[in-house]
Write a protein that holds these residues in place. Structure first.
Motif, PDB file in Angstrom:
ATOM      1  N   TYR A 156       0.802  -1.227   0.000  1.00 28.58           N
ATOM      2  CA  TYR A 156       0.000   0.000   0.000  1.00 28.58           C
ATOM      3  C   TYR A 156       0.831   1.272   0.000  1.00 28.58           C
ATOM      4  CZ  TYR A 156      -3.244  -3.590   1.367  1.00 28.58           C
ATOM      5  OH  TYR A 156      -3.972  -4.737   1.394  1.00 28.58           O
ATOM      6  N   LEU A 157       2.138   1.146  -0.079  1.00 29.02           N
ATOM      7  CA  LEU A 157       3.001   2.315   0.019  1.00 29.02           C
ATOM      8  C   LEU A 157       3.364   2.857  -1.359  1.00 29.02           C
ATOM      9  CD1 LEU A 157       5.450   1.068   2.800  1.00 29.02           C
ATOM     10  CD2 LEU A 157       3.398   2.467   3.068  1.00 29.02           C
ATOM     11  N   ASP A 158       3.397   4.195  -1.474  1.00 33.24           N
ATOM     12  CA  ASP A 158       3.877   4.802  -2.716  1.00 33.24           C
ATOM     13  C   ASP A 158       5.408   4.844  -2.676  1.00 33.24           C
ATOM     14  OD1 ASP A 158       4.782   7.130  -1.345  1.00 33.24           O
ATOM     15  OD2 ASP A 158       2.838   8.100  -1.590  1.00 33.24           O
ATOM     16  N   THR A 159       6.015   5.353  -3.720  1.00 34.96           N
ATOM     17  CA  THR A 159       7.475   5.314  -3.843  1.00 34.96           C
ATOM     18  C   THR A 159       8.174   5.989  -2.675  1.00 34.96           C
ATOM     19  OG1 THR A 159       7.246   5.312  -6.244  1.00 34.96           O
ATOM     20  CG2 THR A 159       9.413   5.877  -5.364  1.00 34.96           C
ATOM     21  N   ASN A 160       7.753   7.190  -2.305  1.00 32.23           N
ATOM     22  CA  ASN A 160       8.383   7.897  -1.187  1.00 32.23           C
ATOM     23  C   ASN A 160       8.212   7.146   0.125  1.00 32.23           C
ATOM     24  OD1 ASN A 160       9.288   9.976  -2.827  1.00 32.23           O
ATOM     25  ND2 ASN A 160       7.446  11.194  -2.517  1.00 32.23           N
ATOM     26  N   GLU A 161       7.034   6.595   0.323  1.00 26.55           N
ATOM     27  CA  GLU A 161       6.786   5.832   1.552  1.00 26.55           C
ATOM     28  C   GLU A 161       7.636   4.558   1.586  1.00 26.55           C
ATOM     29  OE1 GLU A 161       2.159   6.835   2.653  1.00 26.55           O
ATOM     30  OE2 GLU A 161       2.547   5.510   0.946  1.00 26.55           O
ATOM     31  N   LEU A 162       7.830   3.949   0.417  1.00 27.03           N
ATOM     32  CA  LEU A 162       8.665   2.740   0.352  1.00 27.03           C
ATOM     33  C   LEU A 162      10.099   3.034   0.751  1.00 27.03           C
ATOM     34  CD1 LEU A 162       7.443   0.890  -2.849  1.00 27.03           C
ATOM     35  CD2 LEU A 162       7.497  -0.019  -0.527  1.00 27.03           C
ATOM     36  N   ILE A 163      10.616   4.175   0.325  1.00 27.19           N
ATOM     37  CA  ILE A 163      11.984   4.562   0.680  1.00 27.19           C
ATOM     38  C   ILE A 163      12.101   4.726   2.193  1.00 27.19           C
ATOM     39  CG2 ILE A 163      13.705   6.406   0.495  1.00 27.19           C
ATOM     40  CD1 ILE A 163      12.620   6.790  -2.422  1.00 27.19           C
ATOM     41  N   LYS A 164      11.142   5.433   2.797  1.00 29.60           N
ATOM     42  CA  LYS A 164      11.156   5.626   4.253  1.00 29.60           C
ATOM     43  C   LYS A 164      10.993   4.294   4.976  1.00 29.60           C
ATOM     44  CE  LYS A 164       9.321  10.299   4.067  1.00 29.60           C
ATOM     45  NZ  LYS A 164       8.174  11.162   4.328  1.00 29.60           N
ATOM     46  N   HIS A 165      10.142   3.444   4.427  1.00 32.59           N
ATOM     47  CA  HIS A 165       9.901   2.133   5.037  1.00 32.59           C
ATOM     48  C   HIS A 165      11.180   1.293   5.016  1.00 32.59           C
ATOM     49  CE1 HIS A 165       7.315  -1.091   6.438  1.00 32.59           C
ATOM     50  NE2 HIS A 165       7.772  -1.883   5.491  1.00 32.59           N
ATOM     51  N   GLU A 166      11.877   1.319   3.885  1.00 32.41           N
ATOM     52  CA  GLU A 166      13.140   0.583   3.788  1.00 32.41           C
ATOM     53  C   GLU A 166      14.158   1.096   4.784  1.00 32.41           C
ATOM     54  OE1 GLU A 166      16.414  -0.822   0.463  1.00 32.41           O
ATOM     55  OE2 GLU A 166      15.049   0.812  -0.017  1.00 32.41           O
ATOM     56  N   GLU A 167      14.211   2.398   4.968  1.00 34.79           N
ATOM     57  CA  GLU A 167      15.131   2.987   5.952  1.00 34.79           C
ATOM     58  C   GLU A 167      14.775   2.521   7.359  1.00 34.79           C
ATOM     59  OE1 GLU A 167      14.761   7.177   5.257  1.00 34.79           O
ATOM     60  OE2 GLU A 167      15.992   7.110   3.444  1.00 34.79           O
ATOM     61  N   ARG A 168      13.488   2.481   7.650  1.00 33.49           N
ATOM     62  CA  ARG A 168      13.037   2.020   8.969  1.00 33.49           C
ATOM     63  C   ARG A 168      13.422   0.562   9.186  1.00 33.49           C
ATOM     64  NH1 ARG A 168       6.817   2.370  10.037  1.00 33.49           N
ATOM     65  NH2 ARG A 168       7.286   4.495   9.473  1.00 33.49           N
ATOM     66  N   LEU A 169      13.247  -0.260   8.154  1.00 35.15           N
ATOM     67  CA  LEU A 169      13.587  -1.679   8.278  1.00 35.15           C
ATOM     68  C   LEU A 169      15.086  -1.874   8.452  1.00 35.15           C
ATOM     69  CD1 LEU A 169      11.271  -3.291   5.592  1.00 35.15           C
ATOM     70  CD2 LEU A 169      10.997  -3.353   8.067  1.00 35.15           C
ATOM     71  N   ASN A 170      15.881  -1.081   7.752  1.00 31.80           N
ATOM     72  CA  ASN A 170      17.338  -1.182   7.879  1.00 31.80           C
ATOM     73  C   ASN A 170      17.802  -0.780   9.275  1.00 31.80           C
ATOM     74  OD1 ASN A 170      17.770  -2.149   5.296  1.00 31.80           O
ATOM     75  ND2 ASN A 170      17.982  -0.109   4.419  1.00 31.80           N
ATOM     76  N   ALA A 171      17.052   0.086   9.922  1.00 32.28           N
ATOM     77  CA  ALA A 171      17.425   0.549  11.261  1.00 32.28           C
ATOM     78  C   ALA A 171      17.124  -0.491  12.341  1.00 32.28           C
ATOM     79  CB  ALA A 171      16.700   1.850  11.590  1.00 32.28           C
ATOM     80  N   LEU A 172      16.291  -1.479  12.010  1.00 33.06           N
ATOM     81  CA  LEU A 172      15.932  -2.503  13.005  1.00 33.06           C
ATOM     82  C   LEU A 172      17.076  -3.417  13.318  1.00 33.06           C
ATOM     83  CD1 LEU A 172      12.326  -3.549  11.965  1.00 33.06           C
ATOM     84  CD2 LEU A 172      13.003  -2.123  13.883  1.00 33.06           C
TER      85      LEU A 172
END
Length: 84
Positions: free
Chosen positions: A68-84
């Protein structure tokens, strides 16, 4: 099952249960799945976001929200996942 969960949602909203309590995560996951199955994708996305706000490490919600994420949201989501 979808109708039951949607009915529960209406009940929760009327009773104003505190859905920010981590003990309701399973119910929220079922609700998001019901929204998804019934084509209510905006509601599914909002529910997955709510789950992630409550539990930032909930792998199921983190994985399912990707649809359900658009391109910008996907980038932020990936950053959040990498921080885990």
């Amino acid at each position: 099952m979808i109708n039951i969960l949607i009915a529960c949602t209406v009940n929760w909203n009327k009773n104003k249960l505190n859905l920010t309590d981590p003990k309701y995560i399973d119910q929220l996951l079922h609700l998001a799945g019901s929204y998804r199955a019934s084509g209510k994708f905006d509601s599914a996305k909002k529910t997955y976001q709510k789950i992630i706000e409550i539990d930032t490490t909930n792998t199921l919600a983190l994985r399912l929200i990707i649809d359900y994420l658009d391109t910008n949201e996907l980038i932020k989501h990936e950053e959040r996942l990498n921080a885990l």
